[in-house]
Design a protein around this motif. Structure first.
Motif, PDB file in Angstrom:
ATOM      1  N   ARG A  45       0.693  -2.163  -4.425  1.00  0.00           N
ATOM      2  CA  ARG A  45       1.140  -3.536  -3.300  1.00  0.00           C
ATOM      3  C   ARG A  45       2.019  -4.099  -3.891  1.00  0.00           C
ATOM      4  O   ARG A  45       1.978  -5.234  -4.217  1.00  0.00           O
ATOM      5  CB  ARG A  45       0.006  -4.106  -3.163  1.00  0.00           C
ATOM      6  CG  ARG A  45      -1.175  -3.415  -2.254  1.00  0.00           C
ATOM      7  CD  ARG A  45      -2.595  -4.366  -1.769  1.00  0.00           C
ATOM      8  NE  ARG A  45      -3.195  -3.762  -1.085  1.00  0.00           N
ATOM      9  CZ  ARG A  45      -4.366  -3.958  -0.435  1.00  0.00           C
ATOM     10  NH1 ARG A  45      -4.797  -5.167  -0.957  1.00  0.00           N
ATOM     11  NH2 ARG A  45      -4.860  -3.474   0.359  1.00  0.00           N
ATOM     12  N   LEU A  79      -7.730  -5.396  -3.749  1.00  0.00           N
ATOM     13  CA  LEU A  79      -7.787  -3.988  -4.741  1.00  0.00           C
ATOM     14  C   LEU A  79      -9.166  -4.222  -5.249  1.00  0.00           C
ATOM     15  O   LEU A  79      -9.477  -4.835  -6.100  1.00  0.00           O
ATOM     16  CB  LEU A  79      -6.694  -3.850  -5.764  1.00  0.00           C
ATOM     17  CG  LEU A  79      -5.396  -3.682  -4.943  1.00  0.00           C
ATOM     18  CD1 LEU A  79      -4.219  -3.873  -6.178  1.00  0.00           C
ATOM     19  CD2 LEU A  79      -5.172  -2.585  -4.006  1.00  0.00           C
ATOM     20  N   SER A 122      -0.843  -4.938 -11.497  1.00  0.00           N
ATOM     21  CA  SER A 122      -0.719  -5.426 -10.171  1.00  0.00           C
ATOM     22  C   SER A 122      -0.718  -6.955 -10.409  1.00  0.00           C
ATOM     23  O   SER A 122      -1.681  -7.450 -11.307  1.00  0.00           O
ATOM     24  CB  SER A 122      -1.824  -5.057  -9.684  1.00  0.00           C
ATOM     25  OG  SER A 122      -2.054  -3.617  -9.045  1.00  0.00           O
ATOM     26  N   ASP A 150       0.735  -1.121  -0.038  1.00  0.00           N
ATOM     27  CA  ASP A 150      -0.160  -0.027  -0.113  1.00  0.00           C
ATOM     28  C   ASP A 150       0.779   1.336  -0.108  1.00  0.00           C
ATOM     29  O   ASP A 150       0.372   2.261   0.120  1.00  0.00           O
ATOM     30  CB  ASP A 150      -1.008   0.051   1.228  1.00  0.00           C
ATOM     31  CG  ASP A 150      -2.139  -0.816   1.057  1.00  0.00           C
ATOM     32  OD1 ASP A 150      -2.447  -1.172  -0.266  1.00  0.00           O
ATOM     33  OD2 ASP A 150      -2.972  -1.410   1.838  1.00  0.00           O
ATOM     34  N   PRO A 174      -7.686  -2.836  -9.720  1.00  0.00           N
ATOM     35  CA  PRO A 174      -6.428  -3.176  -9.672  1.00  0.00           C
ATOM     36  C   PRO A 174      -5.643  -2.650 -10.764  1.00  0.00           C
ATOM     37  O   PRO A 174      -6.538  -2.387 -11.959  1.00  0.00           O
ATOM     38  CB  PRO A 174      -6.085  -4.768  -9.849  1.00  0.00           C
ATOM     39  CG  PRO A 174      -7.599  -5.422  -9.285  1.00  0.00           C
ATOM     40  CD  PRO A 174      -8.534  -4.448  -9.330  1.00  0.00           C
ATOM     41  N   ARG A 225      -2.453  -8.286  -6.406  1.00  0.00           N
ATOM     42  CA  ARG A 225      -3.756  -7.567  -6.613  1.00  0.00           C
ATOM     43  C   ARG A 225      -4.815  -7.805  -5.696  1.00  0.00           C
ATOM     44  O   ARG A 225      -5.963  -7.288  -5.874  1.00  0.00           O
ATOM     45  CB  ARG A 225      -4.163  -8.018  -8.162  1.00  0.00           C
ATOM     46  CG  ARG A 225      -4.272  -9.246  -8.425  1.00  0.00           C
ATOM     47  CD  ARG A 225      -4.316  -9.603 -10.100  1.00  0.00           C
ATOM     48  NE  ARG A 225      -5.297  -9.068 -10.667  1.00  0.00           N
ATOM     49  CZ  ARG A 225      -5.457  -8.063 -11.523  1.00  0.00           C
ATOM     50  NH1 ARG A 225      -4.321  -7.725 -11.934  1.00  0.00           N
ATOM     51  NH2 ARG A 225      -6.437  -7.715 -12.239  1.00  0.00           N
TER      52      ARG A 225
END
Length: 283
Positions: free
Chosen positions: A233, A256, A263, A210, A259, A253
Protein backbone atom coordinates in the motif's frame (compact mmCIF):
# COMPACT_ATOMS: atom_id res chain seq x y z
CA UNK A 1 15.11 0.93 -15.98
CA UNK A 2 15.82 -0.69 -12.61
CA UNK A 3 15.00 1.19 -9.43
CA UNK A 4 16.39 0.53 -5.97
CA UNK A 5 14.47 1.66 -2.93
CA UNK A 6 15.89 2.61 0.45
CA UNK A 7 14.21 3.17 3.80
CA UNK A 8 14.34 6.88 4.65
CA UNK A 9 12.37 6.55 7.89
CA UNK A 10 11.51 3.20 9.42
CA UNK A 11 8.04 3.73 10.88
CA UNK A 12 4.69 2.08 11.51
CA UNK A 13 2.37 4.81 10.28
CA UNK A 14 -1.22 3.65 10.04
CA UNK A 15 -1.81 5.79 6.95
CA UNK A 16 1.33 7.59 5.81
CA UNK A 17 0.50 10.22 3.20
CA UNK A 18 1.33 13.50 1.51
CA UNK A 19 5.14 13.69 1.14
CA UNK A 20 6.25 17.25 0.33
CA UNK A 21 9.74 18.65 -0.08
CA UNK A 22 10.24 21.92 1.82
CA UNK A 23 13.17 23.52 -0.01
CA UNK A 24 13.66 26.35 2.50
CA UNK A 25 13.79 23.93 5.41
CA UNK A 26 15.69 21.25 3.44
CA UNK A 27 13.28 18.67 4.80
CA UNK A 28 10.62 16.21 3.77
CA UNK A 29 7.19 16.72 5.37
CA UNK A 30 4.70 13.87 5.53
CA UNK A 31 1.72 12.85 7.65
CA UNK A 32 0.15 9.83 9.31
CA UNK A 33 -3.51 10.64 8.74
CA UNK A 34 -5.05 8.23 11.24
CA UNK A 35 -2.21 8.71 13.73
CA UNK A 36 -2.83 12.50 13.72
CA UNK A 37 0.88 13.13 13.27
CA UNK A 38 2.94 15.47 11.11
CA UNK A 39 6.44 14.15 10.44
CA UNK A 40 9.53 15.99 9.23
CA UNK A 41 12.74 14.39 8.03
CA UNK A 42 16.05 16.06 7.14
CA UNK A 43 17.90 13.67 4.80
CA UNK A 44 21.22 15.54 5.10
CA UNK A 45 21.42 14.89 8.85
CA UNK A 46 18.86 12.18 9.48
CA UNK A 47 17.10 14.46 11.99
CA UNK A 48 13.42 13.74 12.52
CA UNK A 49 10.56 15.42 14.36
CA UNK A 50 6.91 14.59 14.98
CA UNK A 51 4.06 16.95 15.83
CA UNK A 52 0.90 15.37 17.21
CA UNK A 53 -2.26 17.26 16.24
CA UNK A 54 -5.74 17.00 17.71
CA UNK A 55 -7.48 15.71 14.58
CA UNK A 56 -6.86 13.37 11.69
CA UNK A 57 -4.61 15.28 9.29
CA UNK A 58 -4.79 14.64 5.55
CA UNK A 59 -1.90 16.85 4.46
CA UNK A 60 0.69 19.35 5.70
CA UNK A 61 2.36 21.88 3.41
CA UNK A 62 4.89 24.67 4.05
CA UNK A 63 3.75 28.29 4.19
CA UNK A 64 5.46 31.22 2.49
CA UNK A 65 6.08 32.98 5.81
CA UNK A 66 7.11 29.86 7.68
CA UNK A 67 5.05 27.27 9.51
CA UNK A 68 2.56 24.86 7.96
CA UNK A 69 -0.94 24.69 6.54
CA UNK A 70 -2.88 21.56 7.56
CA UNK A 71 -5.84 19.85 5.90
CA UNK A 72 -7.63 18.53 8.98
CA UNK A 73 -10.80 16.64 9.77
CA UNK A 74 -12.79 19.81 10.38
CA UNK A 75 -11.15 22.19 7.93
CA UNK A 76 -7.91 23.98 7.15
CA UNK A 77 -5.64 25.18 9.96
CA UNK A 78 -2.36 27.06 10.22
CA UNK A 79 0.71 26.35 12.31
CA UNK A 80 2.65 29.58 12.81
CA UNK A 81 6.45 29.69 12.85
CA UNK A 82 6.37 29.78 16.67
CA UNK A 83 4.32 26.56 16.71
CA UNK A 84 0.99 28.14 17.62
CA UNK A 85 -2.11 26.73 15.89
CA UNK A 86 -5.14 28.62 14.54
CA UNK A 87 -7.99 27.85 12.15
CA UNK A 88 -8.02 29.43 8.71
CA UNK A 89 -11.30 27.83 7.61
CA UNK A 90 -13.38 25.57 9.84
CA UNK A 91 -16.21 23.50 8.36
CA UNK A 92 -16.97 20.43 10.44
CA UNK A 93 -19.14 17.87 8.65
CA UNK A 94 -20.02 14.73 10.64
CA UNK A 95 -18.47 11.62 9.12
CA UNK A 96 -16.10 13.56 6.84
CA UNK A 97 -12.40 14.39 7.04
CA UNK A 98 -9.69 16.13 5.07
CA UNK A 99 -7.58 13.99 2.77
CA UNK A 100 -4.86 14.80 0.24
CA UNK A 101 -4.08 18.42 -0.67
CA UNK A 102 -1.64 20.34 -2.85
CA UNK A 103 -0.51 23.92 -3.39
CA UNK A 104 -1.21 25.37 -6.84
CA UNK A 105 1.27 27.57 -8.76
CA UNK A 106 -0.55 30.68 -7.47
CA UNK A 107 -0.04 29.64 -3.83
CA UNK A 108 -3.62 28.55 -3.15
CA UNK A 109 -4.27 25.29 -1.31
CA UNK A 110 -6.44 22.72 -3.07
CA UNK A 111 -7.84 20.63 -0.23
CA UNK A 112 -9.73 17.37 -0.70
CA UNK A 113 -12.19 15.70 1.64
CA UNK A 114 -13.83 12.29 1.90
CA UNK A 115 -16.29 10.49 4.11
CA UNK A 116 -14.89 7.89 6.48
CA UNK A 117 -17.20 5.34 4.84
CA UNK A 118 -15.97 6.47 1.38
CA UNK A 119 -19.54 7.03 0.20
CA UNK A 120 -19.80 8.29 -3.40
CA UNK A 121 -20.47 12.01 -3.55
CA UNK A 122 -19.53 12.53 0.10
CA UNK A 123 -16.26 14.31 -0.63
CA UNK A 124 -15.20 17.59 -2.20
CA UNK A 125 -12.23 19.44 -3.63
CA UNK A 126 -11.94 23.10 -2.60
CA UNK A 127 -9.57 25.96 -3.40
CA UNK A 128 -8.45 27.91 -0.32
CA UNK A 129 -6.61 31.23 -0.71
CA UNK A 130 -4.19 32.75 1.76
CA UNK A 131 -6.86 35.01 3.24
CA UNK A 132 -9.13 32.04 3.97
CA UNK A 133 -11.54 32.45 1.06
CA UNK A 134 -12.90 29.05 0.01
CA UNK A 135 -14.47 27.93 -3.25
CA UNK A 136 -15.68 24.38 -3.89
CA UNK A 137 -14.25 23.23 -7.20
CA UNK A 138 -15.63 19.67 -7.26
CA UNK A 139 -18.56 18.55 -5.13
CA UNK A 140 -19.29 15.00 -6.27
CA UNK A 141 -16.23 13.11 -5.07
CA UNK A 142 -15.81 9.84 -3.19
CA UNK A 143 -12.14 9.78 -2.12
CA UNK A 144 -10.39 13.00 -3.14
CA UNK A 145 -6.74 12.09 -3.59
CA UNK A 146 -3.69 13.03 -5.66
CA UNK A 147 -3.46 16.29 -7.55
CA UNK A 148 -0.74 18.28 -9.25
CA UNK A 149 -0.04 20.73 -12.07
CA UNK A 150 1.89 20.57 -15.31
CA UNK A 151 5.18 22.51 -15.44
CA UNK A 152 3.46 25.45 -17.15
CA UNK A 153 0.48 25.38 -14.77
CA UNK A 154 -2.04 25.01 -17.59
CA UNK A 155 -3.10 21.45 -16.73
CA UNK A 156 -4.22 19.96 -13.42
CA UNK A 157 -4.14 16.22 -12.75
CA UNK A 158 -6.56 14.71 -10.25
CA UNK A 159 -7.50 11.36 -8.74
CA UNK A 160 -10.80 10.30 -7.18
CA UNK A 161 -9.54 6.86 -6.18
CA UNK A 162 -12.62 4.63 -6.64
CA UNK A 163 -12.91 5.71 -10.28
CA UNK A 164 -9.51 4.07 -10.95
CA UNK A 165 -8.71 7.04 -13.19
CA UNK A 166 -6.12 9.76 -13.40
CA UNK A 167 -8.02 12.71 -14.84
CA UNK A 168 -6.69 15.92 -16.37
CA UNK A 169 -8.31 19.37 -16.55
CA UNK A 170 -7.46 22.57 -18.31
CA UNK A 171 -6.55 25.06 -15.56
CA UNK A 172 -6.48 28.84 -15.80
CA UNK A 173 -4.85 31.40 -13.53
CA UNK A 174 -7.84 31.96 -11.26
CA UNK A 175 -8.39 28.28 -10.49
CA UNK A 176 -11.13 27.55 -13.02
CA UNK A 177 -11.17 23.97 -14.33
CA UNK A 178 -12.58 22.91 -17.70
CA UNK A 179 -12.35 20.04 -20.15
CA UNK A 180 -12.14 17.10 -17.77
CA UNK A 181 -10.88 13.95 -19.48
CA UNK A 182 -9.06 10.74 -18.60
CA UNK A 183 -5.27 10.62 -18.78
CA UNK A 184 -4.95 6.99 -17.63
CA UNK A 185 -7.16 4.23 -16.31
CA UNK A 186 -5.78 1.76 -13.77
CA UNK A 187 -6.74 -1.86 -14.40
CA UNK A 188 -8.47 -3.70 -11.54
CA UNK A 189 -5.51 -6.02 -10.95
CA UNK A 190 -3.13 -3.08 -10.35
CA UNK A 191 -4.88 -1.56 -7.33
CA UNK A 192 -6.26 1.96 -6.89
CA UNK A 193 -4.57 5.23 -7.85
CA UNK A 194 -3.78 7.29 -4.75
CA UNK A 195 -1.34 10.20 -4.54
CA UNK A 196 0.56 11.69 -7.47
CA UNK A 197 3.36 14.06 -8.37
CA UNK A 198 4.35 15.72 -11.65
CA UNK A 199 8.00 15.78 -12.77
CA UNK A 200 10.01 18.32 -14.74
CA UNK A 201 9.19 16.49 -17.98
CA UNK A 202 5.47 16.88 -17.31
CA UNK A 203 5.06 13.18 -16.56
CA UNK A 204 2.73 12.01 -13.79
CA UNK A 205 3.92 9.56 -11.11
CA UNK A 206 1.06 7.70 -9.40
CA UNK A 207 1.20 5.59 -6.23
CA UNK A 208 -0.97 2.46 -6.45
CA UNK A 209 -2.78 1.42 -3.26
CA UNK A 210 -2.91 -2.39 -3.17
CA UNK A 211 -0.68 -2.33 -6.24
CA UNK A 212 2.79 -2.36 -4.59
CA UNK A 213 4.12 0.11 -7.17
CA UNK A 214 4.48 3.66 -8.41
CA UNK A 215 3.86 4.24 -12.11
CA UNK A 216 4.92 7.07 -14.39
CA UNK A 217 2.63 8.21 -17.20
CA UNK A 218 3.67 10.56 -19.99
CA UNK A 219 1.57 13.68 -20.75
CA UNK A 220 -0.15 11.65 -23.49
CA UNK A 221 -1.13 8.94 -20.98
CA UNK A 222 1.43 6.31 -21.95
CA UNK A 223 2.75 4.11 -19.14
CA UNK A 224 6.54 4.28 -19.44
CA UNK A 225 8.01 3.41 -16.02
CA UNK A 226 7.09 1.19 -13.07
CA UNK A 227 8.76 1.27 -9.66
CA UNK A 228 8.04 -1.99 -7.82
CA UNK A 229 7.90 -1.74 -4.03
CA UNK A 230 8.15 -4.15 -1.07
CA UNK A 231 4.86 -2.94 0.45
CA UNK A 232 1.30 -3.48 -0.80
CA UNK A 233 0.00 0.00 0.00
CA UNK A 234 2.11 2.89 -1.24
CA UNK A 235 0.01 6.01 -0.85
CA UNK A 236 1.75 9.00 -2.39
CA UNK A 237 5.05 10.19 -3.85
CA UNK A 238 7.07 13.39 -4.24
CA UNK A 239 10.51 14.39 -5.43
CA UNK A 240 12.88 15.78 -2.85
CA UNK A 241 16.49 16.38 -1.94
CA UNK A 242 18.59 19.41 -2.93
CA UNK A 243 18.37 18.54 -6.64
CA UNK A 244 14.80 17.17 -6.53
CA UNK A 245 15.98 13.85 -7.95
CA UNK A 246 15.00 11.47 -5.12
CA UNK A 247 11.48 10.02 -5.14
CA UNK A 248 10.00 9.79 -1.63
CA UNK A 249 7.09 7.39 -1.14
CA UNK A 250 4.73 7.17 1.83
CA UNK A 251 3.12 3.86 2.76
CA UNK A 252 0.29 2.50 4.91
CA UNK A 253 -0.37 -0.49 7.12
CA UNK A 254 -4.03 0.16 7.96
CA UNK A 255 -6.37 -2.67 6.92
CA UNK A 256 -3.58 -5.19 6.38
CA UNK A 257 -4.04 -8.43 8.29
CA UNK A 258 -0.31 -9.14 8.16
CA UNK A 259 1.58 -5.92 7.40
CA UNK A 260 4.96 -6.35 5.76
CA UNK A 261 7.94 -5.13 7.76
CA UNK A 262 8.22 -1.82 5.89
CA UNK A 263 4.51 -0.99 5.70
CA UNK A 264 4.03 2.45 7.25
CA UNK A 265 7.60 3.56 6.54
CA UNK A 266 8.85 6.42 4.37
CA UNK A 267 10.75 4.99 1.39
CA UNK A 268 13.04 6.74 -1.10
CA UNK A 269 14.23 5.84 -4.59
CA UNK A 270 17.44 7.85 -5.18
CA UNK A 271 17.90 9.33 -8.63
CA UNK A 272 14.47 8.29 -9.89
CA UNK A 273 13.92 11.41 -11.98
CA UNK A 274 13.71 15.19 -11.70
CA UNK A 275 10.92 16.91 -9.82
CA UNK A 276 9.45 20.39 -9.88
CA UNK A 277 9.88 22.92 -7.07
CA UNK A 278 6.69 23.02 -5.01
CA UNK A 279 5.31 26.47 -4.14
CA UNK A 280 4.50 27.24 -0.51
CA UNK A 281 1.00 28.17 0.62
CA UNK A 282 0.50 31.94 0.32
CA UNK A 283 -1.06 32.38 3.73
Amino acid sequence: MTYTHEVAVLAEAALGEGPTWDADGERLIWVDILGSRVHTYHPATGARAVRVVEQHVGAAKPRAGGGLVLNLRDGVGLVDPDGAFRWLHREAVPGRRGNDAAVAPDGSLWAGTMRYDEAPGGGTLSRVTGDGAVRTVLDDVAVSNGLGWSPDGRLMYYIDSPTRRVDVFDHDGDGTLTGRRTLARIEDSAGFPDGLTVDADGCVWVALWDGAAVRRYTPSGELDRVVGLPVPRPTACAFGGPDLTDLYITTARTGLTAPLALSGSLLVVPGAGKGLPQPPFAG
